[in-house]
Design a protein around this motif. Sequence first.
Motif, PDB file in Angstrom:
ATOM      1  N   HIS A 352       0.867  -1.174   0.000  1.00 54.26           N
ATOM      2  CA  HIS A 352       0.000   0.000   0.000  1.00 54.26           C
ATOM      3  C   HIS A 352       0.913   1.236   0.000  1.00 54.26           C
ATOM      4  O   HIS A 352       1.604   1.497   1.000  1.00 54.26           O
ATOM      5  N   PRO A 353       0.974   2.008  -1.116  1.00 53.09           N
ATOM      6  CA  PRO A 353       1.975   3.067  -1.225  1.00 53.09           C
ATOM      7  C   PRO A 353       1.975   4.062  -0.061  1.00 53.09           C
ATOM      8  O   PRO A 353       3.028   4.412   0.459  1.00 53.09           O
ATOM      9  N   LYS A 354       0.758   4.463   0.372  1.00 53.93           N
ATOM     10  CA  LYS A 354       0.693   5.462   1.436  1.00 53.93           C
ATOM     11  C   LYS A 354       1.238   4.881   2.760  1.00 53.93           C
ATOM     12  O   LYS A 354       1.979   5.540   3.484  1.00 53.93           O
ATOM     13  N   LEU A 355       0.856   3.626   3.021  1.00 57.54           N
ATOM     14  CA  LEU A 355       1.302   3.016   4.280  1.00 57.54           C
ATOM     15  C   LEU A 355       2.808   2.772   4.256  1.00 57.54           C
ATOM     16  O   LEU A 355       3.499   2.949   5.256  1.00 57.54           O
ATOM     17  N   LEU A 356       3.323   2.361   3.069  1.00 52.53           N
ATOM     18  CA  LEU A 356       4.770   2.140   2.961  1.00 52.53           C
ATOM     19  C   LEU A 356       5.524   3.445   3.208  1.00 52.53           C
ATOM     20  O   LEU A 356       6.512   3.471   3.953  1.00 52.53           O
ATOM     21  N   ALA A 357       5.039   4.521   2.600  1.00 55.35           N
ATOM     22  CA  ALA A 357       5.717   5.816   2.775  1.00 55.35           C
ATOM     23  C   ALA A 357       5.760   6.183   4.261  1.00 55.35           C
ATOM     24  O   ALA A 357       6.792   6.624   4.781  1.00 55.35           O
ATOM     25  N   ARG A 358       4.653   5.952   4.960  1.00 52.19           N
ATOM     26  CA  ARG A 358       4.615   6.284   6.395  1.00 52.19           C
ATOM     27  C   ARG A 358       5.540   5.364   7.197  1.00 52.19           C
ATOM     28  O   ARG A 358       6.219   5.790   8.124  1.00 52.19           O
ATOM     29  N   ALA A 359       5.562   4.059   6.789  1.00 50.42           N
ATOM     30  CA  ALA A 359       6.423   3.101   7.507  1.00 50.42           C
ATOM     31  C   ALA A 359       7.892   3.488   7.344  1.00 50.42           C
ATOM     32  O   ALA A 359       8.678   3.409   8.284  1.00 50.42           O
ATOM     33  N   LEU A 360       8.253   3.943   6.142  1.00 46.54           N
ATOM     34  CA  LEU A 360       9.649   4.330   5.904  1.00 46.54           C
ATOM     35  C   LEU A 360      10.032   5.551   6.725  1.00 46.54           C
ATOM     36  O   LEU A 360      11.185   5.715   7.109  1.00 46.54           O
ATOM     37  N   LYS A 361       9.033   6.395   6.991  1.00 49.73           N
ATOM     38  CA  LYS A 361       9.317   7.570   7.834  1.00 49.73           C
ATOM     39  C   LYS A 361       9.580   7.122   9.281  1.00 49.73           C
ATOM     40  O   LYS A 361      10.387   7.704   9.983  1.00 49.73           O
ATOM     41  N   VAL A 362       8.845   6.065   9.704  1.00 51.02           N
ATOM     42  CA  VAL A 362       9.054   5.573  11.077  1.00 51.02           C
ATOM     43  C   VAL A 362      10.457   4.980  11.174  1.00 51.02           C
ATOM     44  O   VAL A 362      11.204   5.243  12.109  1.00 51.02           O
ATOM     45  N   THR A 363      10.800   4.118  10.206  1.00 56.14           N
ATOM     46  CA  THR A 363      12.133   3.540  10.192  1.00 56.14           C
ATOM     47  C   THR A 363      12.524   3.098   8.776  1.00 56.14           C
ATOM     48  O   THR A 363      11.846   2.255   8.188  1.00 56.14           O
ATOM     49  N   PRO A 364      13.630   3.617   8.283  1.00 52.59           N
ATOM     50  CA  PRO A 364      14.087   3.171   6.962  1.00 52.59           C
ATOM     51  C   PRO A 364      14.553   1.718   6.995  1.00 52.59           C
ATOM     52  O   PRO A 364      14.791   1.113   5.956  1.00 52.59           O
ATOM     53  N   MET A 365      14.680   1.147   8.200  1.00 53.26           N
ATOM     54  CA  MET A 365      15.098  -0.267   8.318  1.00 53.26           C
ATOM     55  C   MET A 365      14.121  -1.199   7.618  1.00 53.26           C
ATOM     56  O   MET A 365      14.441  -2.346   7.335  1.00 53.26           O
ATOM     57  N   VAL A 366      12.896  -0.697   7.333  1.00 52.92           N
ATOM     58  CA  VAL A 366      11.904  -1.498   6.602  1.00 52.92           C
ATOM     59  C   VAL A 366      12.531  -1.979   5.286  1.00 52.92           C
ATOM     60  O   VAL A 366      12.328  -3.117   4.869  1.00 52.92           O
ATOM     61  N   ILE A 367      13.314  -1.104   4.674  1.00 52.99           N
ATOM     62  CA  ILE A 367      13.941  -1.464   3.393  1.00 52.99           C
ATOM     63  C   ILE A 367      14.935  -2.593   3.619  1.00 52.99           C
ATOM     64  O   ILE A 367      14.914  -3.617   2.929  1.00 52.99           O
ATOM     65  N   ARG A 368      15.772  -2.421   4.621  1.00 56.06           N
ATOM     66  CA  ARG A 368      16.835  -3.396   4.867  1.00 56.06           C
ATOM     67  C   ARG A 368      16.272  -4.770   5.254  1.00 56.06           C
ATOM     68  O   ARG A 368      16.715  -5.803   4.767  1.00 56.06           O
ATOM     69  N   TYR A 369      15.259  -4.781   6.109  1.00 52.53           N
ATOM     70  CA  TYR A 369      14.797  -6.058   6.642  1.00 52.53           C
ATOM     71  C   TYR A 369      13.653  -6.691   5.858  1.00 52.53           C
ATOM     72  O   TYR A 369      13.501  -7.899   5.841  1.00 52.53           O
TER      73      TYR A 369
END
Length: 371
Positions: A352-369
Amino acid sequence: MKYDIAIIGGGPVGNYLATLLARHYKVAVIEAKSSFGGKACTGIIGARSYEELKLPKKAIINKLRGAVFYSKIQSFEIKRKEPQAYMVGRKILEKSLAEMAVKRGAEYYMNTRFLGFKNGKAVLQRFNNRFEISAYFYIGADGVNSKVAQEIGAKTNAEFLSGYEVEIVGEFEKPDFVELWINKELNKDFFFWVAPINESLARVGTFGRPDTLFNFIKIRMLKETNIIEFKAGNVALGVRKPWIKGNVALVGDAALQIKPLTAGGIAYGMYCAYALAYSIINRKPWEYERLCKEIKREISFGLKVRRLFKNLSQEQVEKLFELLSSREAIEVIENTAEFDEHAKTIKALIKHPKLLARALKVTPMVIRYIL
Ligand SMILES: Cc1cc2nc3c(=O)[nH]c(=O)nc-3n(C[C@H](O)[C@H](O)[C@H](O)COP(=O)(O)OP(=O)(O)OC[C@H]3O[C@@H](n4cnc5c(N)ncnc54)[C@H](O)[C@@H]3O)c2cc1C
């Protein structure tokens, strides 16, 4: 004594496997304990898995149709009309499966410990009596500290956790909802759960240290002196390899077929037991691991999310709660959540693009993990 198959460990997974194999083979089950149950376990199993695996209805002690997630300062609720998970009594579950296996011809050696292999035979001990049995195929369903795994030289880099759980009397207004509390200041590595059996009794636990659980009990406004049962047990989150070597296979906790996000192992262990039985009955035991590939994928995804969880601060948890309690997120979760398949929901959330954008703001570690 010669058997076709010897299953070491008569826990839920070993007994379930025995019910599947006993119709086709001469099966022995070796169980160290003198009676079933007794292990620390909340006994929550996804309703769909429970039905698919055709597990005994009489073991169900409560049906859960939702969850309330609490952080330190906020909460949100996920609910469905129909029950999503069942809570079971472990003793009834294990005993009913053993009873079914015996009726199908399995032979049980209770109060009998597997000590190791010697010249292709299993060395067993009951009281002071040491004896041997032999089988064409051996299966280690002997739990997380598996002696069978040790005997075949299986290796693991898993994270071993101690779990503590109490049954406690209190007031539980929503007996069909499980509570999950994430408070990194109390326990940085795991959540706390409150799983009601009915309006006045619940199983409350966590993985970590016992004092952490007692602190939580106070914060949850429950009374330590209302505890009527206390249990401890281990799980291990990670990978143990191999699951099969020569004529020996591992299944259930022995193979670490455990969900890394909740430490639940009954459903995965039983699905893998089904795959193992299928591959043995079709005389292709080497197919076992391949047949479990979806569960392997779930475990490896879950391990990544667990690494992310462990790295989050409470501040980040609070921000994630704000995100997850949004209307869009609740909608995604309620539409996709499946108790025994975490990857599906998490992937739907990050698609979900909007939720992903918000999750990345919380922690960019979302990308890594995760990504
Ligand atoms: C606090 C806590 C809460 C949990 N809550 C849940 C939950 O809600 N839902 C869920 O799905 N899972 C839960 N789990 C995990 C669950 O308990 C395990 O995944 C499950 O028990 C695995 O079943 P198993 O048959 O593979 O192993 P086990 O249940 O460990 O059974 C192994 C059996 O082998 C026997 N054994 C061991 N060594 C030997 C030997 N040398 N010789 C003979 N017999 C031997 C043991 O006595 C035992 O009976 C929880 C675990 C803990 C610690």
